[in-house]
Design a protein around this motif. Structure first.
Motif, short mmCIF file in Angstrom:
data_model
loop_
_atom_site.label_atom_id
_atom_site.label_comp_id
_atom_site.label_asym_id
_atom_site.label_seq_id
_atom_site.Cartn_x
_atom_site.Cartn_y
_atom_site.Cartn_z
N ASP A 27 0.83 -1.20 0.00
CA ASP A 27 0.00 0.00 0.00
C ASP A 27 0.87 1.26 0.00
N ALA A 30 2.27 1.54 -3.55
CA ALA A 30 1.27 2.01 -4.51
C ALA A 30 1.03 3.50 -4.37
N THR A 31 1.00 3.97 -3.14
CA THR A 31 0.82 5.41 -2.92
C THR A 31 1.99 6.19 -3.49
N ARG A 42 -7.08 0.34 -6.81
CA ARG A 42 -6.31 -0.11 -5.64
C ARG A 42 -6.70 -1.53 -5.25
N ARG A 46 -4.20 -4.78 -5.12
CA ARG A 46 -4.00 -5.60 -3.92
C ARG A 46 -4.25 -7.07 -4.23
#
Length: 224
Positions: A27, A30-31, A42, A46
């Motif tokens: 996470d 990805a940010t 998103r 995942r």
């Protein structure tokens, strides 16, 4: 069963309790490359990370984010986050893992620990667990050429330990990628363990020869 001379064991989810740390680190990755914090994009990313658990992270990020540059940024953010979790004490050994590895080595079975992480992250993880000298060797995709689901790390372990025959190898992991790499390497034992990312049906579909409740069950399977 062929006498086993080498056991190639995955780390996160197999010998090391993951507890969602890979997804948490993803996470942050990805940010870092601008993926929306919520929504279908998103969620799909995942799911892909879970489906490909065990594979080389940089390869996963290339598939997700479409360019080497974005993959590099994501991978660096992932590694920083995971190493921070390790330093915070968020990782523990799977119960019985250390004893199992010790029993195998006492029985003259070489043990290799493998991961899809980088060398720096693997070394940090081993140090945090006090496992720096627990196994005969520890390998990352960079040590072998390619990560899972390719057989490179297993075959590198075979070469470095002087194991004579691929049939003398046992492979244990918690993901379909672990199982596929073991089958491609020709290992006679390719065991899926139920302490990590994938369930029994997924592991069997990938070709697991055995299913273990945990790594603690491995000595009873291969020590004869």
């Amino acid at each position: 069963m062929t006498t086993i001379r080498l056991a190639v064991l995955d780390m996160a989810g197999t010998t090391v309790a993951d507890d969602g740390l890979v997804v948490r680190a993803f996470d942050e990755a990805a940010t870092a490359v601008g993926l929306p914090g919520s929504g279908p994009e998103r969620d799909d990313a995942r799911r892909y990370v879970l489906d490909t658990m065990g594979q080389s992270k940089i390869v996963v990020f290339r598939a997700l984010f479409g360019s080497d540059e974005r993959a590099r940024v994501a991978n660096e953010a992932f590694e920083r986050a995971y190493e921070r979790f390790v330093d915070a004490g968020d990782v523990t050994a799977i119960p019985g893992a250390e004893k199992a590895i010790t029993l195998l080595r006492e029985a003259n079975i070489a043990v290799a620990l493998t991961t899809g992480f980088s060398r720096s992250t693997q070394d940090r993880l081993l140090a945090a667990l006090g496992w720096t000298d627990l196994a005969d060797l520890a390998l990352t995709p960079a040590d072998a050429g390619r990560g899972r689901p390719y057989p490179d790390m297993i075959l590198t372990a075979l070469l470095r330990t002087g194991t004579d025959d691929v049939r003398e190898v046992a492979v244990v992991g918690d993901t379909a990628g672990d199982v596929l790499s073991g089958r491609r390497a020709g290992a006679s034992v390719v065991a899926g363990t139920l302490t990590g990312a994938h369930d029994e049906a997924t592991l069997r579909d990938a070709g697991a020869t055995h299913i273990l409740g945990s790594i603690a069950d491995l000595p009873a399977l291969i020590l004869t």
